[in-house]
Design an enzyme around this catalytic site. Structure first.
Site, PDB file in Angstrom:
ATOM      1  N   GLU A 465       0.847  -1.178   0.000  1.00 49.50           N
ATOM      2  CA  GLU A 465       0.000   0.000   0.000  1.00 49.50           C
ATOM      3  C   GLU A 465       0.891   1.238   0.000  1.00 49.50           C
ATOM      4  OE1 GLU A 465      -3.499  -0.811   2.054  1.00 49.50           O
ATOM      5  OE2 GLU A 465      -4.410   1.108   1.634  1.00 49.50           O
ATOM      6  N   GLU A 746      -2.560   0.445  13.309  1.00 51.19           N
ATOM      7  CA  GLU A 746      -3.716   0.818  12.483  1.00 51.19           C
ATOM      8  C   GLU A 746      -5.036   0.545  13.210  1.00 51.19           C
ATOM      9  OE1 GLU A 746      -3.933  -1.513   8.905  1.00 51.19           O
ATOM     10  OE2 GLU A 746      -5.252  -0.061   7.935  1.00 51.19           O
TER      11      GLU A 746
HETATM   12  C1  BGC Z   1      -5.447   2.585   4.506  1.00 51.32           C
HETATM   13  C2  BGC Z   1      -5.991   3.638   5.409  1.00 51.32           C
HETATM   14  C3  BGC Z   1      -6.836   4.503   4.536  1.00 51.32           C
HETATM   15  C4  BGC Z   1      -7.996   3.630   4.169  1.00 51.32           C
HETATM   16  C5  BGC Z   1      -9.115   4.301   3.482  1.00 51.32           C
HETATM   17  C6  BGC Z   1      -6.577   1.756   4.030  1.00 51.32           C
HETATM   18  O1  BGC Z   1      -6.202   0.736   3.221  1.00 51.32           O
HETATM   19  O2  BGC Z   1      -4.422   1.858   5.070  1.00 51.32           O
HETATM   20  O3  BGC Z   1      -5.162   4.185   6.289  1.00 51.32           O
HETATM   21  O4  BGC Z   1      -7.162   5.740   5.002  1.00 51.32           O
HETATM   22  O5  BGC Z   1      -7.579   2.509   3.460  1.00 51.32           O
HETATM   23  O6  BGC Z   1     -10.201   4.023   4.143  1.00 51.32           O
END
Ligand code: BGC
Length: 888
Positions: A465, A746
């Site tokens: 990501e 997270e």
């Molecule tokens: C990310 C988040 C991001 C989100 C959107 C995820 O995959 O890691 O931090 O804001 O997607 O909802």
């Protein structure tokens, strides 16, 4: 004695590459109190002796010492300039000239003669291998050379060498931008690296973000199919003559020892393929090939003067462990972003293979599942020398642990370091207190920043990501700007946000946007759902406004103004009675009040959308006012009032019940000033009730969490804010600390109390979002806050929220004017009251208001008059050190 401590240029101490006169500021030192600047004079010169002046402001009567923009100065390109300042103050003192700050001017797009060249063929679009480029250039009349400057950039990533030496400290250059609109070049001074006669210039090139395999959908070639490099060397002679050399078809190309390099997957490097002397003048060119000119747009080239990515710190391994499954694992003791640098010896063809990861599983074995498809694997193939050293070139990993899958001979920890890589920014915030867990939380927040400010503000640095998710960057912006000088970092990213906005003003979920048109099969993002979500897209407005508050930076506000406006107009265009919505909304992302297994919290999207619409519209109206756009101010201020009315009608019952009974709904209503005054108390009480229902725990996600403590402490519930912050059982900030976290997770339940983990499909242990609580540590606990009317801490509001049974807090924020320090110590005073000693430092040429509880009994006012105002006890102070004692 009055003196200038240091002069900054575009908020940095040195600038390499800037196309127009930078914004100037300076820090004043003096042994007096209450110092106010009365006059300044500034000179810009092309020499250190200031004999070739190109600008002299003369004496200017003004108290401005930050954000000084100088118009009418024409800069020559590729030239070193010096800036110095002197000032006078209200005590009748006069400073000497400051030490000179320097900058090197850039090369405006129209002046580039060099071409983008590539050593790759069109058939190599799916290749992730590196290539080399080189040429020689001659310096004639060497004793008449004044300076040699180079500007360089790439489609892909590059490392530049002159005569065998790496040029500059930058890594992963030219970074990641919306390349088709905005490609940064870096500028270096080569004067000391070149010699008379022939010199070699060479570059090593990798795929990087430009050409590589990116995003969780794993598309490659988002920006292009072939890497390329461009550089322009400018030799400046003392008589003003300039001779230019640049990339062209005379350069030669070759394959590099980098067999594979990808942002997510790591690198494979075969040292047996190294060509000794490849970047020096004497090099056998027989195996080198022709290069191709790539017809890329040079008009998009822009200077990157500061905040480039660099190797900032090196950490020593803490331990070498053998897991129950027999894996050999190095523990660096800190979750970080960067790479491993090592020294190794062995036979030609021996290998080092490293896998990087964040946490051990419940049994203490290597855990790779949460990396998803990211391999985070580095393979080094030895050439067989006595000692070889290596670190990866065009990739970075997020890790605390490294599993050593291959290593010739015995692993000697002294030969191994973790190199911490991030954008170069000045550290500005320090926070220490008597509670070690809070200190660790602050540490974790800081490391969340270090790990995720790698040229763009990313959600996380380890899995497939590592994208510039706007929501994460929005909620963390204020905290980050306490911790480090983020102005140039965010200003760069906001430029890309603007470029990547939709024609209608929609804001992509990630910037630079590599999701649009690349999410056909994604369960959430297909069908054009890649932009415009509340709280995410609002980064367009909140981040430039935050830079204005923290740094008094009008330039970024001005540059972003049309982007900000376009975003507000997007919401307006999609609103009916001020209720707007658009395709995919993330809502209160990953809140614990979500349905089992869902990412979407319980707070209704309608509410989140309208709350952020109102907040961004208010901030935009304020920005319009600051920049002098009165008509816009009137229009959008009225729109804001209208949205607030609609919010109140939609979400408050006639007796003051907020229709959405979630913590986040109440937090947003309070923090964004959406509560009718007569219902404020009820709203606060309900929020406290909602907390009590969870036994004092939060169940908020990305949207509610950042403001939870503010919503409490700004509404007379400081005690509850402290209790919330200091909770240390699940779920809470300190639960993670107690679980041994070294960065912010997270998910509140990343690792659950029973040791099991949240699903590996989305479980990062280095996600700064919940670190947004850092803002409360600085603004409330230390009480170092800006005044919107005099931003950039020209006027500081010092209003510490004493509590949490803390004995002391020691905090410091390095503002543009100098350090603001707050130290408080609490002693029990026998009765119910607390005895507080509050020491503060206010930088010169600024003033502050110290704000204490109304009921304070001042024991020692340090000869300052406190008065009762706005239901508080206040005193205005000028620059200097103060010590107050009071009971409350
Ligand atoms: C990310 C988040 C991001 C989100 C959107 C995820 O995959 O890691 O931090 O804001 O997607 O909802």
């Amino acid at each position: 004695m009055l003196a200038i401590q240091n002069v900054t240029l575009n908020y940095a101490s040195a600038l390499y590459g800037v196309e127009s006169m930078p914004v100037v500021g300076w820090v004043i030192s003096s042994d007096k109190k209450g110092v106010e600047q009365t006059h300044w004079q500034l000179q810009v010169s092309a020499d250190t002796a200031f004999t070739s002046l190109i600008f002299d402001s003369g004496t200017v009567a003004s108290d401005t010492s930050q954000n000084i923009t100088l118009s009418g100065i024409e800069l020559d390109h590729s030239t070193r300039y010096y800036v110095r300042v002197k000032i006078s103050d209200n005590h009748g003192q006069h400073s000497d000239w400051s030490d000179a700050a320097h900058f090197i001017s850039g090369l405006p797009a129209a002046k580039w003669q060099a071409e983008f060249i590539s050593a790759e063929g069109p058939e190599e679009q799916a290749s992730s291998k590196g290539s080399l480029l080189r040429n020689t250039f001659a310096i004639t009349d060497a004793d008449e050379v004044a300076s040699v400057i180079v500007h360089a950039s790439a489609l892909g990533l590059y490392k530049l060498y002159v005569n065998g030496q790496k040029v500059g400290e930058d890594e992963l250059a030219p970074g990641w931008t919306s390349y088709h609109h905005h490609l940064l070049y870096q500028t270096y001074d080569l004067t000391d690296l070149v010699c008379a006669g022939d010199n070699a210039i060479a570059a090593s090139i990798g795929a990087g973000w430009y050409k590589g395999d990116m995003s969780f959908n794993r598309y490659r070639n988002y920006y292009g199919e072939r890497t390329a490099f461009i550089c322009q060397i400018v030799v400046n002679y003392q008589d003003g003559r300039q001779v230019l050399y640049g990339t062209d078809t005379a350069w030669r190309g070759a394959d590099s020892p980098v067999l594979f390099s990808e942002i997510y997957d790591g690198e494979i490097y075969d040292a047996r393929l190294e060509m000794p002397g490849w970047n020096r003048v004497d090099c056998d060119l027989s195996s080198w090939r022709d290069v191709t000119v790539i017809p890329a747009d040079k008009k998009v080239l822009r200077a990157q003067g500061a905040s480039t990515v660099q190797a900032i710190e090196r950490l020593t391994p803490r331990a070498l462990i053998t897991t129950p499954q027999g894996e050999r694992v190095i523990d660096f003791g800190q979750n970080l972003t960067g790479w491993v640098a090592f020294r190794v010896s062995g036979k030609a063809g021996d290998k080092v293979i490293l896998r990087h990861f964040e946490v051990l599983d419940a049994d203490g074995n290597v855990y790779l599942a949460n990396l998803r498809s990211a391999k985070q694997r580095v393979e080094y193939i030895l050439r067989g020398d006595e000692t070889e050293t290596y670190h990866p070139n065009f990739t970075f990993q997020g890790f605390r642990y490294v599993s050593v899958e291959a290593w010739p001979g015995e692993i000697v920890l002294d030969d191994i370091k973790a190199v911490v890589v991030h954008s170069q920014m000045e550290r500005t915030g320090e926070f220490f207190c008597s509670n070690p867990d809070l200190n660790q939380l602050h540490h974790n927040i800081l490391w969340g920043l270090k790990g995720n400010f790698v040229d763009v503000p990313t959600d996380c640095p380890q899995r497939d990501e590592r994208l510039g998710w706007t929501g994460d960057a929005q909620i963390f912006c204020r905290t980050a700007s306490y911790l480090m000088q983020t102005r140039n970092f965010f200003a760069k990213w906001l430029t890309d946000l603007h470029y990547d906005q939709t024609p209608e003003g929609g804001v992509p979920h990630v910037v630079p946007d590599i999701l649009t048109d690349r999410c056909d099969n994604d369960r959430f993002l297909s069908d054009g759902c890649t932009h415009s979500a509340a709280a995410w897209a609002d980064a367009a407005v909140i981040n430039p406004w935050t830079l204005y508050l923290m740094y008094g930076d009008k330039e970024t506000l001005r540059n972003q103004y049309s982007s900000m406006k376009a975003w507000i107009d997007f919401m307006r265009a999609h609103a009916v009675d001020n209720k707007w919505s658009y395709k995919l909304q993330f809502g209160d992302w990953v809140a614990l009040d979500a349905k089992e297994g869902s990412y979407f919290g319980a707070t209704p999207n309608d509410l989140t959308c309208m709350a952020y619409y109102s907040w961004s519209t208010l901030l935009f109206a304020k920005a319009a006012k600051v920049l002098g756009y009165e008509d816009d101010y009137e229009t959008y201020f009225a729109l804001h009032r209208d949205i607030v009315n609609s919010f109140q009608q939609e979400f408050f019952t006639p007796t003051g019940r907020l229709a959405a009974r979630t913590q986040t709904a109440h937090i947003l209503a309070l923090h964004f000033d959406l509560v009718p005054e007569q219902f404020r108390e009820r709203t606060v009480n309900t929020l406290v009730e909602l907390l009590a229902e969870q036994d004092g725990h939060l169940v908020t996600g990305f949207v509610g969490t950042p403001y939870f403590c503010h919503a409490l402490s700004n509404n007379g519930r400081a005690k509850e804010a402290w209790q919330l912050l200091l909770k240390d059982d699940f779920p809470s900030w300190l639960y993670q600390v107690k679980a041994g976290a070294t960065t912010i997770w997270e998910h509140w339940d990343g690792i659950k109390p029973d040791g099991t983990m949240w699903s590996p499909d989305m479980n990062s242990f280095n996600h700064y979002a919940y670190g947004a609580i850092g803002e409360w540590l600085y603004r409330a606990v230390a009480g170092i806050d800006v005044d919107e009317a005099e931003p950039g801490f020209k006027h500081t509001r010092i209003q510490p929220v004493i509590g949490g049974d803390l004995e002391w807090v020691n905090a410091r924020y390095r503002s543009g004017y100098g350090d603001i320090a707050v130290n408080w110590q609490v002693e029990a005073s026998g009765d119910q009251q607390q005895h507080v000693v509050l020491s503060v430092i206010v930088p010169h040429n600024t003033h502050a208001t110290v704000i204490l509880p109304a009921e304070s009994h001042i024991v020692d006012a340090d000869n300052i008059a406190f008065t009762l105002r706005d239901n508080t006890c206040q005193a205005n102070i000028g620059s200097g050190k103060y010590r107050f004692e009071y009971r409350f």
